[in-house]
Design an enzyme around this catalytic site. Structure first.
Site, mmCIF file in Angstrom:
data_model
loop_
_atom_site.group_PDB
_atom_site.id
_atom_site.type_symbol
_atom_site.label_atom_id
_atom_site.label_comp_id
_atom_site.label_asym_id
_atom_site.label_seq_id
_atom_site.Cartn_x
_atom_site.Cartn_y
_atom_site.Cartn_z
ATOM 1 N N CYS A 107 0.422 -1.115 0.092
ATOM 2 C CA CYS A 107 0.089 0.017 -0.447
ATOM 3 C C CYS A 107 0.939 1.096 0.434
ATOM 4 O O CYS A 107 1.787 1.782 -1.168
ATOM 5 C CB CYS A 107 -1.075 0.093 1.346
ATOM 6 S SG CYS A 107 -1.855 0.894 1.736
ATOM 7 N N HIS A 108 0.339 2.017 0.992
ATOM 8 C CA HIS A 108 1.040 3.780 1.309
ATOM 9 C C HIS A 108 2.921 3.158 1.921
ATOM 10 O O HIS A 108 3.327 4.108 1.526
ATOM 11 C CB HIS A 108 0.545 4.432 1.597
ATOM 12 C CG HIS A 108 -0.853 5.218 1.112
ATOM 13 N ND1 HIS A 108 -1.669 4.513 0.756
ATOM 14 C CD2 HIS A 108 -0.637 6.293 -0.080
ATOM 15 C CE1 HIS A 108 -2.587 4.933 0.460
ATOM 16 N NE2 HIS A 108 -2.114 5.608 0.088
#
Length: 182
Positions: free
Chosen positions: A107-108
């Site tokens: 993800c991030h």
């Protein structure tokens, strides 16, 4: 599935992590026999965006990649944004690449890898909003469930966790990768 007995896996996160992106890989690696340790910039515990509380066992400033076989970087916008501003966390993450050790990021979480200067020339995926950031840092970004590039395992979202967990376990089982460099 690989047997990770005697493997030590560091998880690096802070408040605001995506709960499942910490708990699912944690359960996967410990289920495969590894021991896991929570590393954070500070504090005695961290809380995910959905309320999961995780005990912090070591600060990033006191942690050394030499003591671990692999690193997992959960996502979550707030978590990743804070980690990429913490010098000790950046140094800790970069040291896994310098030592050619497997790293899993979802993800991030890839934001910290940009700050660590380890994505240039690498192929990886992330949450789609990081595509431009990764390309600007010299990475080849692809929209795939899971990508493995010389010991660097990356995925996009919690939906990808089964594939992510399997590849993280596989890469830890394989050990250091000469192409995993800073």
């Amino acid at each position: 599935m690989a047997n990770l007995t005697d493997s030590r896996v560091a998880f690096l996160a802070t408040n605001g992590f995506e709960d499942s992106e910490l708990t699912s890989p944690w359960d996967a690696v410990t289920g495969a026999g590894a021991s896991a340790m929570m590393i954070a910039p500070d504090g005695s515990e961290i809380t995910g965006k959905n309320g999961h509380v995780q005990t912090v066992e070591l600060t990033a400033a006191d942690a050394s990649a030499e003591d671990f076989d692999a690193l997992v970087l959960p996502g979550g916008v707030v978590n990743a944004d804070h980690l990429r501003l913490d010098k000790a966390s950046i140094t800790f993450a970069r040291s896994f690449f310098e030592q050619h050790k497997p790293v899993g990021v979802i993800c991030h979480g890839a934001w910290i890898l940009i700050e660590a200067g380890v994505v240039e020339g690498r192929t990886l995926t992330s949450y789609p909003s990081l595509a431009t950031d990764l390309r600007n840092a010299g990475a080849a970004w692809v929209d795939e469930e899971v990508v493995v590039d010389q010991g660097l395992v990356s995925s996009r979202t919690p939906d990808d966790l089964p594939a992510f967990n399997a590849k993280v376990i596989e890469e830890i089982g394989e050990g250091p990768h000469s192409g995993q460099t800073a």
